[in-house]
Scaffold this motif. Sequence first.
Motif, PDB file in Angstrom:
ATOM      1  N   ILE A 105     -25.764  -1.666 -47.641  1.00 18.16           N
ATOM      2  CA  ILE A 105     -26.180  -2.153 -46.394  1.00 18.16           C
ATOM      3  C   ILE A 105     -26.350  -0.961 -45.211  1.00 18.16           C
ATOM      4  N   TYR A 106     -27.513  -0.861 -44.961  1.00 19.02           N
ATOM      5  CA  TYR A 106     -27.647   0.465 -43.833  1.00 19.02           C
ATOM      6  C   TYR A 106     -28.229  -0.299 -42.423  1.00 19.02           C
ATOM      7  N   LEU A 107     -27.829   0.504 -41.525  1.00 15.78           N
ATOM      8  CA  LEU A 107     -28.523  -0.041 -40.366  1.00 15.78           C
ATOM      9  C   LEU A 107     -29.548   0.991 -39.733  1.00 15.78           C
TER      10      LEU A 107
ATOM     11  N   TYR B 184     -30.928  -4.308 -40.204  1.00 16.95           N
ATOM     12  CA  TYR B 184     -29.881  -4.077 -41.111  1.00 16.95           C
ATOM     13  C   TYR B 184     -31.008  -4.314 -42.424  1.00 16.95           C
ATOM     14  N   MET B 185     -30.783  -3.245 -43.450  1.00 13.59           N
ATOM     15  CA  MET B 185     -31.449  -3.038 -44.769  1.00 13.59           C
ATOM     16  C   MET B 185     -30.441  -3.121 -45.794  1.00 13.59           C
ATOM     17  N   LEU B 186     -30.996  -4.046 -47.079  1.00 13.84           N
ATOM     18  CA  LEU B 186     -30.140  -3.875 -48.014  1.00 13.84           C
ATOM     19  C   LEU B 186     -30.959  -3.133 -49.236  1.00 13.84           C
TER      20      LEU B 186
ATOM     21  N   ILE C 210     -33.117  -7.420 -43.776  1.00 17.86           N
ATOM     22  CA  ILE C 210     -32.203  -8.686 -43.369  1.00 17.86           C
ATOM     23  C   ILE C 210     -32.355  -8.899 -42.131  1.00 17.86           C
ATOM     24  N   SER C 211     -32.912 -10.248 -41.787  1.00 19.44           N
ATOM     25  CA  SER C 211     -33.307 -10.818 -40.452  1.00 19.44           C
ATOM     26  C   SER C 211     -32.115 -11.050 -39.748  1.00 19.44           C
ATOM     27  N   GLY C 212     -32.054 -10.864 -38.502  1.00 19.44           N
ATOM     28  CA  GLY C 212     -31.040 -11.166 -37.726  1.00 19.44           C
ATOM     29  C   GLY C 212     -29.869 -10.387 -37.750  1.00 19.44           C
TER      30      GLY C 212
END
Length: 140
Positions: free
Chosen positions: A58-60, A65-67, A110-112
Amino acid sequence: MKVKAIFISLICIMAIMYGCDKTSNVKLDEMISVDGTLKFAGTFKGVGSENVSGQAKIYLTNNIYMLKLENFSTSNGPDLKVYLSTASSPSEFISLGNLKSTNGNQVYEISGTPDFTKHKFVLIHCERFKHLFGSAELMK
């Protein structure tokens, strides 16, 4: 009469087998923006006879947020989905969509802002047949 029943049964079985679209096996190489910050990571484990390997990260990036599934590989199957879950089984989860490919590096937005203290598992799950392929527990 018996031959006709067998013939119809075979046609039905073939329709079911070939009607199940499997996930692409084209190797992907999607990347995260260079300004992304690694927040959580975990290693995939297959369930039962399913082979799942690689890392879930998981990255910000720019407050999103992105997986990233990195060096990822899984057995193929129909209707494979990617979930962010509260457990190593799909009970309470956020669907990130269809699995893009059975191997390679792939990225999902990743939404939200999920609570990663609760949603700390990434799952590969066949939605149609309610079959878990594998999971990765995310850790700091």
